[in-house]
Design a protein around this motif. Sequence first.
Motif, PDB file in Angstrom:
ATOM      1  N   UNK A  46      -6.743   5.413  11.232  1.00 43.26           N
ATOM      2  CA  UNK A  46      -7.828   4.462  11.467  1.00 43.26           C
ATOM      3  C   UNK A  46      -8.842   4.494  10.329  1.00 43.26           C
ATOM      4  N   UNK A  47      -9.138   5.697   9.848  1.00 41.62           N
ATOM      5  CA  UNK A  47     -10.063   5.836   8.719  1.00 41.62           C
ATOM      6  C   UNK A  47      -9.504   5.142   7.477  1.00 41.62           C
ATOM      7  N   UNK A  48      -8.237   5.436   7.155  1.00 40.67           N
ATOM      8  CA  UNK A  48      -7.620   4.811   5.980  1.00 40.67           C
ATOM      9  C   UNK A  48      -7.583   3.300   6.115  1.00 40.67           C
ATOM     10  N   UNK A  49      -7.161   2.817   7.283  1.00 36.27           N
ATOM     11  CA  UNK A  49      -7.039   1.379   7.477  1.00 36.27           C
ATOM     12  C   UNK A  49      -8.358   0.655   7.382  1.00 36.27           C
ATOM     13  N   UNK A  50      -9.407   1.213   7.955  1.00 39.42           N
ATOM     14  CA  UNK A  50     -10.716   0.561   7.922  1.00 39.42           C
ATOM     15  C   UNK A  50     -11.303   0.541   6.511  1.00 39.42           C
ATOM     16  N   UNK A 110      -8.078  14.652   0.291  1.00 37.48           N
ATOM     17  CA  UNK A 110      -8.932  15.828   0.159  1.00 37.48           C
ATOM     18  C   UNK A 110      -9.657  16.161   1.454  1.00 37.48           C
ATOM     19  N   UNK A 111     -10.031  15.127   2.210  1.00 34.53           N
ATOM     20  CA  UNK A 111     -10.689  15.364   3.494  1.00 34.53           C
ATOM     21  C   UNK A 111      -9.750  16.109   4.437  1.00 34.53           C
ATOM     22  N   UNK A 171       0.831  -1.197   0.000  1.00 30.86           N
ATOM     23  CA  UNK A 171       0.000   0.000   0.000  1.00 30.86           C
ATOM     24  C   UNK A 171       0.861   1.240   0.000  1.00 30.86           C
ATOM     25  N   UNK A 172       0.263   2.382   0.176  1.00 29.17           N
ATOM     26  CA  UNK A 172       0.960   3.643   0.399  1.00 29.17           C
ATOM     27  C   UNK A 172      -0.069   4.654   0.874  1.00 29.17           C
ATOM     28  N   UNK A 173       0.395   5.776   1.375  1.00 26.60           N
ATOM     29  CA  UNK A 173      -0.499   6.770   1.967  1.00 26.60           C
ATOM     30  C   UNK A 173      -0.331   8.113   1.266  1.00 26.60           C
ATOM     31  N   UNK A 174      -1.202   8.375   0.310  1.00 26.19           N
ATOM     32  CA  UNK A 174      -1.164   9.657  -0.399  1.00 26.19           C
ATOM     33  C   UNK A 174      -1.601  10.812   0.504  1.00 26.19           C
ATOM     34  N   UNK A 175      -2.304  10.498   1.584  1.00 24.24           N
ATOM     35  CA  UNK A 175      -2.839  11.547   2.460  1.00 24.24           C
ATOM     36  C   UNK A 175      -1.839  12.003   3.505  1.00 24.24           C
ATOM     37  N   UNK A 233     -13.406  -2.514   3.903  1.00 22.10           N
ATOM     38  CA  UNK A 233     -14.236  -2.287   2.715  1.00 22.10           C
ATOM     39  C   UNK A 233     -13.562  -2.744   1.427  1.00 22.10           C
ATOM     40  N   UNK A 234     -12.280  -3.070   1.507  1.00 25.11           N
ATOM     41  CA  UNK A 234     -11.578  -3.578   0.333  1.00 25.11           C
ATOM     42  C   UNK A 234     -11.279  -2.527  -0.715  1.00 25.11           C
ATOM     43  N   UNK A 235     -11.253  -1.240  -0.337  1.00 21.61           N
ATOM     44  CA  UNK A 235     -10.966  -0.171  -1.290  1.00 21.61           C
ATOM     45  C   UNK A 235      -9.462  -0.129  -1.565  1.00 21.61           C
ATOM     46  N   UNK A 236      -9.093   0.075  -2.815  1.00 25.60           N
ATOM     47  CA  UNK A 236      -7.690   0.171  -3.190  1.00 25.60           C
ATOM     48  C   UNK A 236      -7.011   1.302  -2.406  1.00 25.60           C
ATOM     49  N   UNK A 237      -5.782   1.059  -1.884  1.00 22.44           N
ATOM     50  CA  UNK A 237      -5.091   2.096  -1.097  1.00 22.44           C
ATOM     51  C   UNK A 237      -4.950   3.424  -1.827  1.00 22.44           C
ATOM     52  N   UNK A 238      -4.753   3.386  -3.142  1.00 20.14           N
ATOM     53  CA  UNK A 238      -4.626   4.623  -3.905  1.00 20.14           C
ATOM     54  C   UNK A 238      -5.912   5.439  -3.809  1.00 20.14           C
ATOM     55  N   UNK A 239      -7.052   4.782  -4.033  1.00 23.56           N
ATOM     56  CA  UNK A 239      -8.342   5.479  -4.013  1.00 23.56           C
ATOM     57  C   UNK A 239      -8.682   5.937  -2.595  1.00 23.56           C
ATOM     58  N   UNK A 240      -8.470   5.062  -1.618  1.00 17.79           N
ATOM     59  CA  UNK A 240      -8.826   5.386  -0.237  1.00 17.79           C
ATOM     60  C   UNK A 240      -8.035   6.578   0.284  1.00 17.79           C
ATOM     61  N   UNK A 241      -6.720   6.549   0.087  1.00 18.51           N
ATOM     62  CA  UNK A 241      -5.893   7.648   0.619  1.00 18.51           C
ATOM     63  C   UNK A 241      -6.007   8.909  -0.232  1.00 18.51           C
TER      64      UNK A 241
END
Length: 330
Positions: free
Chosen positions: A121-125, A143-144, A71-75, A130-138
Amino acid sequence: MTSESTIPKKSFPTEWLWRAVLPIALIALLLGFAAVDRSVLSPGNLLNIAQQTSYLALFAMAQTVVILTRGFDLALGPAVSMVSVGTALAMAGATAAGHDPSTVLLAGLGAGFGLGIACGLFNGMVIALLGVNPFVATLGSYNVAIGVATTLSAGRPVQGVPELFSQLFYGGSIFGIPAAISITLVIGLVLHLMLGRTVFGRSLYIIGTNPRAAAVAGLPVKRILIATYVLCSTLAALGAIMMTARTGSGEPNLGGSLSLQAIAGAVVGGTSLAGGRGGVGTAVLGALFVTILSNGMNLTRIDGYIQMVVLGAIVIIGVLLDRLRLERRQ
């Protein structure tokens, strides 16, 4: 026919050369910039490089733990801005309420780490449950976090950071070593031990190498992924607190391009985007490379937009080199 005992002998020189590339590149880069501007090697600038590296190394280590799991964290960058603003607002509010300096400090740290943990916690959950791709989730949380930081600060720096806070996380020193460098060294050592000697740390490598095999082996993959993103954001929150102490105010734009710089540091250092390979040492070396590059380009007055182009190109080159290294191993 080649025997199995000869394989390590043939692969060792190649692996040794791969590991030597970055240290050689660091020396060449430093000497190259010094040839253009001698101040690059001045004691003051070298200390500046060390301090700048301490911040970026924390963020690169934060990215490394999630990259290990593919994964990675764009946020990360916007989260740094959000934590900076939240920390400064909490301390300013506690000061205005007449609380003593210790309570003001605890209020700021509580707000900063609380926001960081909430973001992780938000990103991880979202990713694990929910199975969302790390790119899309972060990207969504990117933006949040920007929205929260801008709204809380009204787009302006937040004043009211007490002197005690700045002294502890920026102006102070431990055994003569500046606070920022000391904190990063301690965190790096703890993280290194965690990755190499704990079940949680080894699980990150297993999940990154083969997530299905990790699940079959009985590892609680979802819980580990959530904890990994919380750890990433907690490290980012610590870096944000240290940078807020340096600037003396809560900055809604503090994160800037830190997401890209942190990923660049991790990837250039040798952390594989394919997961399962990397560590604290690779993150620190990569952060040092990116810092020296940025510092040298600033001293030689290279345009900031050109610097972004160079940084992006380095990430691409790092990924290509990693792919080549994997192909050679196979």
